[in-house]
Write a protein that holds these residues in place. Structure first.
Motif, PDB file in Angstrom:
ATOM      1  N   LEU A 150     -19.908 -23.149  17.459  1.00 16.10           N
ATOM      2  CA  LEU A 150     -20.596 -21.995  16.884  1.00 16.10           C
ATOM      3  C   LEU A 150     -22.063 -21.958  17.301  1.00 16.10           C
ATOM      4  O   LEU A 150     -22.617 -20.893  17.592  1.00 16.10           O
ATOM      5  CB  LEU A 150     -20.488 -22.033  15.354  1.00 16.10           C
ATOM      6  N   MET A 151     -22.693 -23.136  17.330  1.00 15.68           N
ATOM      7  CA  MET A 151     -24.109 -23.208  17.670  1.00 15.68           C
ATOM      8  C   MET A 151     -24.393 -22.870  19.128  1.00 15.68           C
ATOM      9  O   MET A 151     -25.512 -22.476  19.484  1.00 15.68           O
ATOM     10  CB  MET A 151     -24.636 -24.618  17.379  1.00 15.68           C
ATOM     11  N   THR A 152     -23.396 -23.035  19.991  1.00 17.50           N
ATOM     12  CA  THR A 152     -23.613 -22.876  21.433  1.00 17.50           C
ATOM     13  C   THR A 152     -22.777 -21.743  22.032  1.00 17.50           C
ATOM     14  O   THR A 152     -22.637 -21.669  23.242  1.00 17.50           O
ATOM     15  CB  THR A 152     -23.266 -24.188  22.168  1.00 17.50           C
ATOM     16  N   LEU A 191     -28.208 -29.495  21.830  1.00 19.78           N
ATOM     17  CA  LEU A 191     -29.545 -29.247  22.361  1.00 19.78           C
ATOM     18  C   LEU A 191     -29.483 -28.907  23.848  1.00 19.78           C
ATOM     19  O   LEU A 191     -30.193 -28.003  24.319  1.00 19.78           O
ATOM     20  CB  LEU A 191     -30.435 -30.469  22.146  1.00 19.78           C
ATOM     21  N   ALA A 192     -28.647 -29.622  24.589  1.00 22.75           N
ATOM     22  CA  ALA A 192     -28.530 -29.365  26.027  1.00 22.75           C
ATOM     23  C   ALA A 192     -28.058 -27.939  26.286  1.00 22.75           C
ATOM     24  O   ALA A 192     -28.613 -27.229  27.136  1.00 22.75           O
ATOM     25  CB  ALA A 192     -27.574 -30.370  26.660  1.00 22.75           C
ATOM     26  N   CYS A 193     -27.046 -27.506  25.545  1.00 23.33           N
ATOM     27  CA  CYS A 193     -26.522 -26.145  25.731  1.00 23.33           C
ATOM     28  C   CYS A 193     -27.562 -25.104  25.347  1.00 23.33           C
ATOM     29  O   CYS A 193     -27.753 -24.100  26.042  1.00 23.33           O
ATOM     30  CB  CYS A 193     -25.258 -25.948  24.907  1.00 23.33           C
ATOM     31  N   ARG A 194     -28.240 -25.322  24.234  1.00 19.23           N
ATOM     32  CA  ARG A 194     -29.208 -24.343  23.750  1.00 19.23           C
ATOM     33  C   ARG A 194     -30.497 -24.348  24.563  1.00 19.23           C
ATOM     34  O   ARG A 194     -31.300 -23.422  24.451  1.00 19.23           O
ATOM     35  CB  ARG A 194     -29.489 -24.582  22.269  1.00 19.23           C
ATOM     36  N   ARG A 195     -30.705 -25.367  25.382  1.00 18.64           N
ATOM     37  CA  ARG A 195     -31.853 -25.399  26.289  1.00 18.64           C
ATOM     38  C   ARG A 195     -31.427 -25.036  27.710  1.00 18.64           C
ATOM     39  O   ARG A 195     -32.129 -25.318  28.677  1.00 18.64           O
ATOM     40  CB  ARG A 195     -32.526 -26.778  26.266  1.00 18.64           C
TER      41      ARG A 195
END
Length: 243
Positions: A150-152, A191-195
């Motif tokens: 969901l976050m990514t 974090l990697a996906c969202r960055r």
């Protein structure tokens, strides 16, 4: 610009360990037998007694943490070392023997694909097992996986609990901008996906544990889900403020 002639040049293989010492020397020998230029870094996370390497393992590096700080601290130490000494990539291998060392070249080959920043070993047999601890592990994995997806927007790896991964120096630098938790894997991949880092998964069959036992208990499972939930809320709040 760095030479990209071989994905196996200047690779740091870091092994976090907390009282898992029986397999360390054979693990070092396995890595040493791989084709390529590998350096093994043992990160002793407060083992009692402290880890000691004999002369046969003199090619390995050893960093001792005075007390048990968790995998997040171990990961930052490895990333710091890799960036300081300009390693091209970093691979994590656990000390309990479950991560097949022979798959390291496959991780690195995938990492050398165009634009890939991290490669995660998806444990194809991670759902195997019976008993209360296995049920608890499946519950935790399910919760973390759903929230991570969901976050990514679905870009998170299928196996967000996998500690077997390879990362470029750029990915290590990005991850070092954040404080990784005691159990950092799902946090790190989110974090990697969202960055906007590119993550790839390859299938790997996890081996039987050669030493020690799982540290997952009901209390630790609850703490893991709680801390991940706090991370998610903080990340959402931060993003909303930026937006």
């Amino acid at each position: 610009m760095a030479d990209r002639a071989s994905p196996h040049e200047r690779v740091l293989v870091f092994v976090p360990t907390y009282n898992d010492v029986e397999h360390l020397h054979s693990l070092i020998e396995e890595v040493r037998g791989l084709p390529g230029e590998f350096t093994v870094l043992i990160v002793d996370d407060g083992s009692t007694p402290p880890v000691r390497l004999d002369k046969q393992a003199d090619s390995a590096l050893l960093f001792r943490i005075p007390s048990n700080l968790g995998l997040g601290a171990c990961t930052h130490i490895a990333f710091d070392h890799a960036l300081r000494w300009r390693y091209r990539s970093v691979v994590r291998v656990d000390a309990d023997g479950q991560h097949p060392v022979g798959a390291i070249p496959d991780l690195l080959e995938a990492l050398d694909s165009d634009g890939v920043d991290m490669v995660v070993a998806e444990r194809t047999n991670r759902h195997n097992g019976h008993g209360v601890r296995s049920i608890l592990a499946k519950l935790v994995r399910g919760y973390l996986s759903v929230i991570s997806k969901l976050m990514t927007h679905g870009r998170a790896p299928q196996d967000v609990n996998s500690g077997y991964f390879a990362a470029t120096a750029h990915a290590a630098e990005v991850m070092n901008e954040y404080q990784l938790e005691r159990y950092p894997e799902p946090q790190m991949y989110v974090l990697a996906c969202r960055r906007e880092l590119k993550i790839k998964e390859i299938p790997v069959e996890q081996l039987d544990r050669k030493h020690g036992s799982s540290s997952l208990t009901i209390n630790r499972a609850a703490l893991l889900m709680y801390r991940f939930s706090i991370f998610v809320l903080a990340e959402l709040l931060q993003r909303s403020r930026i937006a």
